[in-house]
Design a protein around this motif. Structure first.
Motif, PDB file in Angstrom:
ATOM      1  N   VAL A  15       0.854  -1.187   0.000  1.00 44.55           N
ATOM      2  CA  VAL A  15       0.000   0.000   0.000  1.00 44.55           C
ATOM      3  C   VAL A  15       0.890   1.237   0.000  1.00 44.55           C
ATOM      4  O   VAL A  15       1.830   1.340   0.793  1.00 44.55           O
ATOM      5  N   VAL A  16       0.615   2.155  -0.895  1.00 46.65           N
ATOM      6  CA  VAL A  16       1.400   3.389  -0.972  1.00 46.65           C
ATOM      7  C   VAL A  16       1.123   4.236   0.267  1.00 46.65           C
ATOM      8  O   VAL A  16      -0.024   4.608   0.540  1.00 46.65           O
ATOM      9  N   THR A  17       2.164   4.521   1.016  1.00 44.35           N
ATOM     10  CA  THR A  17       2.020   5.366   2.217  1.00 44.35           C
ATOM     11  C   THR A  17       2.347   6.819   1.931  1.00 44.35           C
ATOM     12  O   THR A  17       1.849   7.720   2.599  1.00 44.35           O
ATOM     13  N   GLU A  18       3.180   7.041   0.894  1.00 44.64           N
ATOM     14  CA  GLU A  18       3.583   8.411   0.592  1.00 44.64           C
ATOM     15  C   GLU A  18       4.105   8.494  -0.839  1.00 44.64           C
ATOM     16  O   GLU A  18       4.720   7.560  -1.342  1.00 44.64           O
ATOM     17  N   VAL A  19       3.829   9.623  -1.478  1.00 44.51           N
ATOM     18  CA  VAL A  19       4.442   9.945  -2.767  1.00 44.51           C
ATOM     19  C   VAL A  19       5.518  10.984  -2.497  1.00 44.51           C
ATOM     20  O   VAL A  19       5.252  12.046  -1.934  1.00 44.51           O
TER      21      VAL A  19
ATOM     22  N   TYR B  75      -0.381   6.370  -8.800  1.00 40.60           N
ATOM     23  CA  TYR B  75      -0.871   5.879  -7.518  1.00 40.60           C
ATOM     24  C   TYR B  75      -0.825   7.004  -6.481  1.00 40.60           C
ATOM     25  O   TYR B  75       0.127   7.781  -6.436  1.00 40.60           O
ATOM     26  N   ALA B  76      -1.856   7.065  -5.652  1.00 42.19           N
ATOM     27  CA  ALA B  76      -1.937   8.039  -4.562  1.00 42.19           C
ATOM     28  C   ALA B  76      -1.765   7.311  -3.231  1.00 42.19           C
ATOM     29  O   ALA B  76      -1.914   6.080  -3.168  1.00 42.19           O
TER      30      ALA B  76
ATOM     31  N   VAL C 178      15.291   9.242 -15.346  1.00 42.64           N
ATOM     32  CA  VAL C 178      13.937   8.842 -14.912  1.00 42.64           C
ATOM     33  C   VAL C 178      13.952   7.397 -14.440  1.00 42.64           C
ATOM     34  O   VAL C 178      13.312   7.046 -13.432  1.00 42.64           O
ATOM     35  N   ARG C 179      14.683   6.531 -15.123  1.00 40.22           N
ATOM     36  CA  ARG C 179      14.750   5.117 -14.738  1.00 40.22           C
ATOM     37  C   ARG C 179      15.348   4.951 -13.338  1.00 40.22           C
ATOM     38  O   ARG C 179      15.015   4.001 -12.631  1.00 40.22           O
ATOM     39  N   VAL C 180      16.229   5.862 -12.944  1.00 40.09           N
ATOM     40  CA  VAL C 180      16.788   5.828 -11.593  1.00 40.09           C
ATOM     41  C   VAL C 180      15.794   6.400 -10.587  1.00 40.09           C
ATOM     42  O   VAL C 180      15.559   5.825  -9.523  1.00 40.09           O
ATOM     43  N   LEU C 181      15.175   7.524 -10.932  1.00 41.75           N
ATOM     44  CA  LEU C 181      14.300   8.232  -9.988  1.00 41.75           C
ATOM     45  C   LEU C 181      12.964   7.528  -9.757  1.00 41.75           C
ATOM     46  O   LEU C 181      12.345   7.705  -8.702  1.00 41.75           O
ATOM     47  N   LYS C 182      12.495   6.723 -10.724  1.00 38.27           N
ATOM     48  CA  LYS C 182      11.156   6.128 -10.622  1.00 38.27           C
ATOM     49  C   LYS C 182      10.967   5.314  -9.352  1.00 38.27           C
ATOM     50  O   LYS C 182       9.872   5.288  -8.781  1.00 38.27           O
ATOM     51  N   ASP C 183      12.014   4.651  -8.883  1.00 38.52           N
ATOM     52  CA  ASP C 183      11.886   3.793  -7.708  1.00 38.52           C
ATOM     53  C   ASP C 183      11.849   4.590  -6.410  1.00 38.52           C
ATOM     54  O   ASP C 183      11.627   4.009  -5.334  1.00 38.52           O
ATOM     55  N   SER C 184      12.088   5.895  -6.485  1.00 38.97           N
ATOM     56  CA  SER C 184      12.025   6.757  -5.294  1.00 38.97           C
ATOM     57  C   SER C 184      10.675   7.449  -5.146  1.00 38.97           C
ATOM     58  O   SER C 184      10.430   8.112  -4.127  1.00 38.97           O
ATOM     59  N   VAL C 185       9.813   7.327  -6.142  1.00 40.53           N
ATOM     60  CA  VAL C 185       8.554   8.093  -6.139  1.00 40.53           C
ATOM     61  C   VAL C 185       7.599   7.609  -5.053  1.00 40.53           C
ATOM     62  O   VAL C 185       6.936   8.402  -4.387  1.00 40.53           O
ATOM     63  N   TYR C 186       7.513   6.299  -4.858  1.00 38.16           N
ATOM     64  CA  TYR C 186       6.533   5.748  -3.919  1.00 38.16           C
ATOM     65  C   TYR C 186       7.210   5.143  -2.693  1.00 38.16           C
ATOM     66  O   TYR C 186       8.240   4.470  -2.808  1.00 38.16           O
ATOM     67  N   ARG C 187       6.610   5.386  -1.525  1.00 41.30           N
ATOM     68  CA  ARG C 187       6.976   4.654  -0.338  1.00 41.30           C
ATOM     69  C   ARG C 187       5.811   3.721  -0.008  1.00 41.30           C
ATOM     70  O   ARG C 187       4.659   4.109  -0.030  1.00 41.30           O
ATOM     71  N   VAL C 188       6.156   2.490   0.313  1.00 37.65           N
ATOM     72  CA  VAL C 188       5.142   1.442   0.460  1.00 37.65           C
ATOM     73  C   VAL C 188       5.231   0.827   1.840  1.00 37.65           C
ATOM     74  O   VAL C 188       6.337   0.570   2.358  1.00 37.65           O
ATOM     75  N   GLY C 189       4.067   0.590   2.443  1.00 34.11           N
ATOM     76  CA  GLY C 189       4.017  -0.057   3.750  1.00 34.11           C
ATOM     77  C   GLY C 189       3.350  -1.410   3.681  1.00 34.11           C
ATOM     78  O   GLY C 189       2.792  -1.795   2.661  1.00 34.11           O
TER      79      GLY C 189
END
Length: 418
Positions: free
Chosen positions: A346-350, A371-372, A407-418
């Motif tokens: 579940v996305v906890t933060e963008v 995703y929000a 962008v390929r590097v930064l994409k994995d930093s966009v979402y924090r998941v719990g």
């Protein structure tokens, strides 16, 4: 011109890229109505903005819809997304709008009928079989004696449940999984399609037609990644110069496809693989490209498919004079990147800093964060489960490639998941 004197355009189920139709038809001088064919909106698709329309008609009874639309004398009744193609064909024919008609509607929607129609017309196409029985699917593949094969639903979209299968066990599992589930639009899969695997490079060919006067508004080369599960996921679409091989042969082939499927009006989005034998259709849809972003496409080609489609329906003579029989011109290099993810939870933060960093890249023309917080995110298996969509364009190829890599590097930093 008063509102009553304006031509009318009707968008049926204007989800996803269909959201670009209201502005396009309005700019072409039309009043725009929306038909919502289901009592509730389809939850798996980007919902239509019904406030952008003069009227939203919510009805699933076709006879009622025809009577509601007839007083407007629509010039166009268009499908806002894939599952609306058949209904839009029926409604446009019933109210006397410019239409591809219903005689070959099934062949423009059902992927099996599509390919069989090409075969009857003598157009190069894949070998195939469909069934409601997974064992018969496996038997066809074994009898054909050629592996891999492609197993997929007959009427979905967006690479939904498309599997590349290298063994009988994989084909059986894919067929059973499809038959037990629903397609992207929420309808049960009652049959499954198996096709010969087409070896080669895959391309997008997007067109718009006005009474058979066809314009090619873009050809893009796919880069895809084949997962261990047999799912082939999108990576980036790369704009190809119109005078570069194999674009001329692709255009000639798609013209054959359009003629065989009786497509004379509106947009198409075709996926074609160039094999050793020449171009072969994967599938074609009589709707807008789902990756459409008008501002981005104007930057790299000078136009966009929604705008062109509106012009084709509302001013067909002007469209034919300006665009008929012609092809686009690549103004600058461009990629559409559907960023995959391996995140599961579940996305906890963008992370707004990561988003801002992507947005600030010189080549970034548009960014969609899909995703929000609170949304369920899963590892990417198809177009719908990509984490981000980033449109990148630049006159400097070196800059474009560097920004894509960033962008390929930064994409994995966009979402924090719990």
């Amino acid at each position: 011109m008063s509102t009553a004197e304006q031509p009318a355009a009707v968008v049926v189920d204007g989800y996803s890229a269909g959201n670009f139709y209201p502005a396009a038809f309005t700019a072409a001088g039309a009043r725009v109505l929306h038909v919502q064919s289901t009592p509730e909106l389809i939850p798996t698709m980007l919902a239509p903005d019904v406030s952008a329309y003069e009227r939203n008609i919510v009805a699933s009874d076709e006879a009622e819809l025809v009577e509601l639309l007839r007083p407007y004398s629509p010039a166009a009744v268009v499908a806002g997304q894939e599952s609306a193609v058949l209904l839009a064909d029926r409604l446009s024919e019933a109210v006397g709008a410019r239409t591809n008609g219903t005689a070959l509607s099934p062949a423009r929607r059902d992927k099996y009928e599509m390919i069989e129609t090409l075969r009857r017309a003598g157009v190069r196409c894949a070998e195939q079989f469909k069934s409601d029985d997974a064992e018969l699917v496996v038997k066809w593949a074994e009898d054909a004696g050629r592996w891999p094969v492609v197993v997929k639903p007959v009427d979905s979209a967006g690479s939904d449940s498309v599997y590349v299968c290298r063994t009988a066990e994989e084909a059986r599992a894919a067929a059973e999984r499809i038959l037990a589930g629903n397609n992207l639009f929420g309808f049960a899969n009652t049959e499954v399609l198996v096709q010969s695997y087409l070896e080669g490079t895959e391309y997008i060919v997007d067109t718009v037609s006005a009474d058979g006067h066809r314009y090619v508004c873009g050809v893009w080369r796919y880069e895809k990644t084949l997962l261990p599960t047999g799912r082939n996921i999108y990576n980036r679409d790369i704009l190809v110069p119109a005078d570069e091989a194999p674009v001329p042969s692709l255009v000639a082939y798609v013209d054959e496809v359009l003629e065989a499927l009786a497509v004379r009006w509106g947009p198409t989005h075709a996926e074609v693989i160039v094999t050793d034998s020449g171009p072969v259709l994967v599938e074609i849809a009589t709707r807008l490209n789902g990756n459409l972003n008008p501002a981005f496409h104007i930057l790299c080609t000078g136009h966009n498919q929604a705008e062109l489609s509106a012009r084709a329906y509302i001013d067909p003579e002007g469209f034919a004079r300006e665009y008929g029989g012609r092809v686009y011109r690549k103004l600058q290099s461009a990629y559409t990147y559907n960023a995959p993810t391996t995140l599961d939870g579940v996305v906890t933060e963008v992370d707004r800093e990561a988003v801002a960093a992507i947005d600030a890249l010189p080549s970034t023309a548009a960014l969609s964060v899909k995703y929000a917080p609170g949304s369920r995110i899963r590892p990417t298996t198809d177009l719908m489960t990509a984490a981000l969509r980033v449109h990148l364009t630049s006159p400097d190829d070196t800059r474009l490639e560097a920004d894509y890599d960033r962008v390929r590097v930064l994409k994995d930093s966009v979402y924090r998941v719990g």
